[in-house]
Every structure is written in C-alpha cells, then in structure tokens.
Design a protein around this motif. Structure first.
Motif: not given
Length: 617
Positions: A348-366
C-alpha cells in the motif's frame, strides 16, 4: 482581591523549616476541590491523630471538604503537645474555609474542638456552610484600551461558552476556566500574546452574589508570518508546510496552530511536535513568525503478531512500514498474513494531501489465497483509492480496481476477471478505534462488479456496518458494545457470482461459537455455499478489572440467505461466550471462548477458541 499569605511547613518541635508563597486563597483552593475527590474521611494524620468533619446536610460539600482536608494539613508526624495540635487545627480551619469559598459558600461558620490523648488525639469540625452564592456581573476591562475591541461581544461569548454567567453557582473553578477561555478567544482573534493583568472579585453579601471583573492586555493584533522549522534532518521542509492549515498573512488563530500540530503528529514522521509563535519582539509589520520544533522518528517500523482460532488454526501477520519513502514523506506499507486458511501479501502506497489538503490517494496491490472448507480462491488485485475528509468524523472514498481470480468449489472451477468501483462513506465518533469505550461508527460500502470477459455479468454488493459503545457504572469501567452488519448482493444470478464474494457468517469476526464461514445456505452435501444477503450482530458487556485486565461476556447472532434481501423467517444461529482482555500499546490482547447455542449436529463443534490482538469490533 483576596489577600496573599505565606504558608509554613513545620518539624515536630514546631520550628519553621520551609516557607512557600501561596496563590490567593480563593483560587488556590480550587485546584484541590476539583482534583482530590478520591480520598476518604475520617483520615489519620499519623498513628496518633485523627480528623473528623461532622456530617452535613449537603453530601456533595461534605465530600469536597473530606477530600480536600488531607492534602492541606501541615506538619509531619504527630504533634508532641496539645498546643501544637491546636495550632495546626486552627490553620487547617482557615484552609477549610478557603475550600468552602471556592465551592461558593462565603458565609460558612466552622466550630473546632480538640480531644487530646496520650495515644490518640482527635480534631472535630462542625460546619454550617450557609447559603450558596451565585455570580452577578461578569465584566471585562482593558489595561490598554483598543477602539476596535468590542468588550460587550466578548462578555457575551464568554458567558455562552462557560459556566461563568449571571445566576450560576460562584465556583472558583468557573472563574479559572473563564480566564482560560477568554485568553483562547483572544488567541483565536489574532492576539497571541494576550494576558490577564488583574482579577477583581467583589462579594455582595446582601444579595449573596459574586461580581467578577477581568482586566487584560490584548497585546498586538498579529498575522501569521514565516515558518521556522527546527529539528529537520532527512524530512523535507514541504512535508511540514503542507500539513499546516493556515496561509501566511492570515490572522493568527491558536486553534489553527493546534490543528497543525495534531496533523504533523498524525503523519507518524515525528516523535515530538511543538508549534508556537516566536517572541512578540520578533513581530515584523504585524506578522509573527511561527516556530515548529520537531524531533524525527525512525522512518521504518516492523509490526508482527500471532493469532490462534480453533476454526482457522494458528496464524501470523506482519507489516513493514516506511513513512518517508524516497524522502518524499510518503508512506509505503508491505503487509502479509499466513494462517491455515488464508495466505496474503500486499503493498500500500499512501500519498497524503493529493491535489488538495483534505484528500488522500492510496495505490494498492494484493495477492491472496483463501481455503475454507467449501472452496479455494486465488486472486490478484490492484487499484487506487481516493479518500476525501469532510470533517474529523466524516470521510468518503472511492476508486477503481481490477481483479483476476480463480475459484474452485466442490463441483466446478471458475476463472474471472472483474472490474470494480467501490464507494464508501464512513462516520466515526468513537473515542478510540483500537479499544472503543464510547461513541459510534457507521460505515456503508457499495461495490459494483463487471466481468470484463463477459459484459452480460454485472452485480452489486452493499455492506453496512454499525457499532455503538455506551459506558456506564462506577468510573464508567463497564461498556455495553453493540455491532450490526447487513449485506445484500443484487444483479447476476447466484451461480454467476464468485463464491468468494458471497456472504458467509461465522467465526471470530462474526458469530463466535461457529467455524469460519460455516453459517448460511448449504448445498446438497451439507456444505456452506454462501448467500446473497446477510444479517450479523453482536452484544458485548466489557468490564475493566484493572488498568490492564478486563473481562467480556458476549452474545452473537447471524445468518446468510439465498435471497438478495434478508429472509427474517429463517432462524439465525446464536453463539455466546466469555473473554479476557489484556491491554497493550497495540490494542487489547483478546482471548474468547464461545459455544454455539443452537448447535447443528455433526456440523458444529461444541466450543471455539479465539486469540488475537484487538477487540472483536
């Protein structure tokens, strides 16, 4: 203003050995009144002296005095003469009056008697508290007047936000709380260096009221200035800047400073975070620099744990986390789990504050393999998840995923290639997600599925989870915890829906007392085949026996159904049991023993055992 005094501490022969300047008596009493209610009375000063307060008609006031008294009796050991004991008793009489004043009783009368004995002596107080006083006027004055400062508006907000209002009991604690609230209001209004310069207290004995006037100096009105970070090593400056909720040039607000500190702490990058304005002398053109003092944490962490469940066997899990991956203050987690029924590995790869301060993007594989009794499932999945934080309690997320898998059941084997686009709303007001004692959480997840290889196959899965926690009893050491889970599958026929996406009940996270996924519709061979809907609930009574140890009694129930919506005409399966909890920094260590209440012959074991980290819900 109440007068100041010097309190003395004496040795056995009466010689003064320490002098301490005390706060004004009215306010020094407040701390003890609100912080020492756990002591009991009558109490022994030593083996030879006892103090007693004759019971009064006001039980709450009796409790205050009895808890306050042991903290303030001066001297060490037993007084050697009756004269010394009377001296101690008279001084303590004044301190009890201070406590009564702090509780709002200004006409109190105390009578003291001393019974001297060779082995045991007693000091007895009779208290006539009189009438309770109430607040009269609450006024504000400025040491240095400012034309733009609206004192009436400040007085109104102060009255609405505290117990410091006309007609309320005249408690010293309310005055102290009002002071703090006033400074906070000024700090949120752009005055970070406001201070109280004087406090005027006027007692109106005729009307039994207390009039309070705060005199304060607001200091300069300032704006947020440049950020100065102290303690950074490998973390980039922009990792700190993007967490701060203010912009340079905005009016100073103490609440934004606190919010920024909490957000920086939450990143996991720092062990210590402290945000504060620079000294007032450093203000330039109405801007005050903000100082961020930080100490970086180690960026890599390994977590590992074991579990045992009689239906799933022994299992182990691990997680490796890097909180400053590629020195970009992004979080990478690699997670794995191995049990007799399930083997999984994911990243799991977390990108905090993606494009705006109240938004987070997570890339995941399993990659996952699941082998319950009914089927064997192997699948690989990859996707993205975008999460929007609406408020500290409300979050929603959505994102696409692709899944390839193969499910082999008793009589057939199917391969599938699914595209899914889940959408989730989560409302969380729990006090502690790891070990909740109060509040509730509501989560609803809707997931549409399309079969990429067969466009005629479409189905949607909706799952709702609700949990609620109510503390009660003495010191709220008992918690009533409840959980409800509802599920529904609509669209394609049951035979077109992969078995590992159907609903099953039973196991440590469902109906305890039954084997994992062993509740629901059965095929011709008596094996669970999964359902298209689900009801699943739990009730737990949790009790803390000590700081570390707790016990639990629980009842679970649930059933999965063939129909897209629950068929409440079908009787659910019930499980019941008891559990033991041992608190750890990672959450409580859980040991549960459960039995099936309406056990099915030759299908259910007589008892199930579950051991893992974390509450059942």
């Amino acid at each position: 203003m109440p007068r100041e005094r010097v309190a003395g501490r004496f040795s056995r022969n009466g010689r003064q050995i320490v002098k301490e300047a005390s706060f004004p008596r009215f306010f020094s009493a407040a701390f003890a009144v609100v912080s020492s209610l756990f002591l009991l009375f009558p109490f022994a000063l030593s083996a030879g002296v006892q103090v007693e307060i004759i019971p009064m008609e006001q039980p709450h006031l009796q409790k205050v005095l009895e808890s306050y008294s042991p903290m303030l009796w001066p001297g060490e050991g037993t007084p050697e003469t009756e004269t010394l004991l009377k001296g101690y008793a008279h001084r303590h009489e004044e301190r009890l009056k201070d406590a009564l004043h702090a509780a709002g009783y200004y006409d109190a009368v105390l009578e003291m008697s001393v019974q001297w004995g060779d082995e045991t002596s007693r000091v007895i107080y009779r208290v006539a508290p009189g009438n309770l006083y109430h607040f009269g006027s609450i006024l504000l004055e400025m040491a240095t007047p400012r034309e733009e400062m609206d004192l009436f508006a400040l007085e109104t907000v102060l009255s609405e936000s505290t117990d410091l209002k006309k007609g309320s009991p005249a408690l010293a604690d309310s005055v102290l709380t009002g002071e703090k609230q006033l400074l906070r209001m000024l700090g949120n209004g752009g005055f970070p260096f406001a201070r109280i310069t004087d406090r005027k207290i006027r007692i109106d004995r005729e009307n039994r009221t207390l009039h309070v006037t705060f005199v304060f100096d607001s200091g300069q009105h300032l704006l947020f200035g440049d950020l100065r970070v102290e303690g950074l090593d490998s973390i980039r400056l922009d990792a700190v800047e993007r967490e701060l909720p203010w912009m340079r040039g905005a009016p100073f607000q103490i609440s934004l400073l606190e919010e920024g500190q909490a957000k920086l702490q939450k990143t996991g990058l720092f062990s210590i975070v402290r945000l504060h304005p620079a000294p007032e002398a450093e203000a330039v053109n109405g801007h005050i620099p903000i100082v961020a003092e930080v100490i970086e944490r180690r960026h890599r962490t390994i977590h590992a744990g074991l579990q045992y469940r009689s239906d799933e066997g022994i299992g182990a899990g691990f997680e490796w986390e890097h909180r400053n991956f590629l020195e970009m203050s992004r979080r990478l987690r690699v997670q794995g789990q191995i049990t007799e029924m399930e083997q999984a590995l994911g990243a799991v790869y977390d990108i905090q504050q993606y494009r705006r301060s109240d938004q987070n993007l997570t890339l995941h594989t399993r990659i996952r393999q699941l082998q319950p009794e009914r089927y064997q499932s192997r699948r690989i999945e990859a996707g993205a998840w975008l999460e929007r934080i609406i408020s500290p309690t409300l979050v929603y997320g959505l994102g696409p995923s692709l899944r390839m898998g193969r499910v082999q059941s008793t009589n057939k084997s199917d391969s599938y290639f699914l595209a899914l686009f889940p959408f989730e709303v989560r409302y969380d007001q729990r006090d502690n997600p790891l070990d909740s004692h109060s509040g509730f959480q509501l989560t609803n997840r809707l997931t549409p599925f399309w079969d990429v290889t067969n466009k005629n196959v479409f189905f949607a899965k909706n799952e709702m989870n609700f949990s609620y926690f109510i503390p009660f009893g003495e010191e709220q050491k008992t918690v009533l915890a409840t959980r409800l889970r509802l599920g529904s599958l609509g669209g394609a026929a049951s035979g077109m829906i992969p078995v590992d996406e159907r609903f099953f009940a039973g196991g440590g996270g469902s109906v305890r007392g039954y084997a994992y996924q062993n509740i629901g519709p059965l095929d011709s061979k008596g094996k669970p085949m999964g359902g298209r809907s689900l009801t699943d609930w739990s009730i737990e009574l949790r009790r803390k026996l000590s700081e570390k140890i707790g016990v639990v009694a629980f009842v679970d129930g649930g059933m999965s159904y063939k129909t897209p919506f629950p068929d409440f005409g079908t009787a659910p399966r019930w499980g019941a049991g008891i559990g033991l909890r041992y608190s750890t920094p990672l959450g409580p260590l859980r040991l549960d023993v459960a039995v099936p209440v309406n056990r099915r012959k030759d299908l259910d074991s007589s008892v199930q055992l579950y051991m893992s980290i974390g509450q059942a819900f």
